[in-house]
Write an enzyme that holds these catalytic residues in place. Structure first.
Site, PDB file in Angstrom:
ATOM      1  N   TRP A 130       0.823  -1.203   0.209  1.00 11.27           N
ATOM      2  CA  TRP A 130       0.030  -0.110  -0.107  1.00 11.27           C
ATOM      3  C   TRP A 130       1.007   1.246   0.109  1.00 11.27           C
ATOM      4  CZ3 TRP A 130      -2.011   2.681   4.800  1.00 11.27           C
ATOM      5  CH2 TRP A 130      -3.130   3.658   4.524  1.00 11.27           C
ATOM      6  N   ASP A 211      -1.030  -5.640   9.193  1.00  6.40           N
ATOM      7  CA  ASP A 211      -2.111  -4.589   8.745  1.00  6.40           C
ATOM      8  C   ASP A 211      -3.145  -5.514   8.236  1.00  6.40           C
ATOM      9  OD1 ASP A 211      -3.629  -2.902   7.477  1.00  6.40           O
ATOM     10  OD2 ASP A 211      -2.007  -1.674   6.502  1.00  6.40           O
ATOM     11  N   LYS A 246     -13.565  -0.648   5.833  1.00  7.77           N
ATOM     12  CA  LYS A 246     -14.251  -1.288   4.560  1.00  7.77           C
ATOM     13  C   LYS A 246     -15.226  -2.479   5.223  1.00  7.77           C
ATOM     14  CE  LYS A 246     -10.229   0.208   3.422  1.00  7.77           C
ATOM     15  NZ  LYS A 246      -9.628   0.967   2.205  1.00  7.77           N
TER      16      LYS A 246
END
Ligand code: KET
Length: 398
Positions: A130, A211, A246
């Site tokens: 990311w 993560d 999300k």
């Protein structure tokens, strides 16, 4: 006074999303940012979250400052979600958890903590990762390097190369890993690969930093927590930042957490204390509202069941879109292998499109993917998947 301040170069994800909003073409398709859209192309308000919000608002309670570390019910619910209520690490109180401002906030608090207590440690991220990971850790003053990860030739994982690099790192190096649904590639470690990697982390005294931003989008809520649970069970000390942006579709509420799994409860008390000090010096304490939505959904049995089924349906819809995209592309270009769309997991696929091809896709077809070639497959729906596949085939055919 400010003449020396250079313009902001923009962010590879957020700036592209802004460009999309400004694009006047009615047929535009947004596959850039990591947001789940429903089949009508809207960001869903999940029914479980809507009901939780009604309960929270009905209480109309006062709004004091939360404790620095966040709300107790939220923090406990997070630990139970990540590890399971009965996990030894939880019951022996060796996990230090703070409620954070999105998982981004948690990642950064963890990065600041590492910079203070492990100043000699470099951070190792997957190649690629990311985009914001590198910025965040460098922003905390740490050196960031990359370990081999994605194999462009096969669309899979360079697991042996990854292990070889990790084996060569000095003790206490920080190894940042995606717990599931790797961003940007969609390529994850199998359970067997985690089981191989975890003893190596332990033996080499490496500090894992997980993560977990897409729990529930890979193979399921429990399944996607495998790495976290296995690391904790193996007695490895590690960091984990997790997000509800999300999985509960609450992006702007900024709900996340940072947990640090410690060797024992005494160390967890001190770690929590220093995480609190880090927070106090930054933004003092987290906001109330979003965390209470999350805690309500996680702890009310009816809402919890509803959330799990809603998240399951989102996961299934993404899979259906992966299949549809794959089938249309395969029909158009039978000589090319698009199997990666089916094997990759979560919101993203790495399409292998070059920067120039991604630019053409955007400029000529109004289809927005990141310039790295990352596509957010969660932005596909029954009305745009065909057009996306056709445009992609055209661009690939030159
Ligand atoms: N980690 C990963 C891997 C991740 O993809 C995101 C967001 C975050 C953390 C941050 O989520 P938060 O909302 O702070 O809990 N990714 C999408 C959006 C962004 O770039 O901010 C994306 O990759 O498009």
């Amino acid at each position: 006074m400010f003449q020396h301040i250079e313009p902001f170069a923009g962010d590879p994800i957020l700036s592209l999303n802004e460009d999309f909003q400004k694009d006047p073409r009615p047929n535009k398709i947004n596959l850039s940012i990591g947001i789940y859209f429903d089949d009508a192309g809207r960001i869903p308000v999940m029914e479980s979250v809507r009901r939780a919000e009604a309960l929270v608002v009905a209480k109309a309670g006062p709004k004091p400052y939360l404790p620095i570390e966040g709300a107790a019910n939220f923090r406990t619910a997070v630990q139970h979600l990540l590890f399971g209520a009965e996990h030894e690490a939880v019951t022996s109180k060796r996990v230090a958890t703070i409620q954070s401002v999105g998982s981004s906030g948690g990642l950064k608090v963890g990065a600041d903590f590492i910079a203070r207590y492990f100043p000699g440690s470099a951070v190792w991220v997957s190649d690629p990762t990311w985009d914001n990971h590198r910025s965040m850790f460098e922003g905390a003053g740490l050196t960031v390097n990359a370990y081999p990860y994605y194999d462009a030739a096969t669309g899979g994982l360079r697991f042996d190369d990854m292990l070889a690099t990790l084996r060569s790192l000095p003790p206490k190096s920080i190894v940042l890993m995606h717990a599931c649904c790797h961003n940007p590639t969609g390529v994850d470690l199998t359970r067997a690969q985690w089981d191989t990697l975890i003893p190596l982390l332990k033996e080499r005294s490496l500090i894992a930093y997980l993560d977990l931003a897409y729990q529930g989008f890979g193979d399921g809520i429990e399944a996607d927590a495998y790495a976290a649970r296995a690391l904790a069970a193996a007695g490895v000390s590690f960091f984990i930042a997790n997000s509800f942006s999300k999985s509960m579709s609450v992006y702007g509420e900024r709900c996340g957490a940072l947990s640090v799994v410690c060797p024992n409860a005494e160390q967890a008390v001190n770690v929590l204390g220093q995480l609190k000090f880090t927070v106090r010096r930054n933004y003092s304490s987290p906001p109330i509202h979003g965390g209470q939505l999350v805690a309500t959904v996680l702890t009310d049995p009816e809402l919890r069941a509803l959330w799990e089924s809603e998240l399951g349906a989102m996961r299934e819809r993404i899979l259906a879109m992966r299949h549809k995209l794959h089938d249309v592309l395969k029909a158009k270009m039978p000589e090319r292998d698009f199997g990666y769309f089916l094997s990759q997991r979560g919101m993203f696929s790495y399409t292998g499109l070059t920067q120039a091809q991604a630019d053409r896709l955007r400029e000529e077809h109004a289809v927005y993917v990141l310039r790295s070639g990352r596509m957010c497959v969660a932005g596909l729906n029954s009305s745009n998947v065909e057009a996306t596949a056709v445009a992609m085939a055209e661009v690939l055919n030159g």
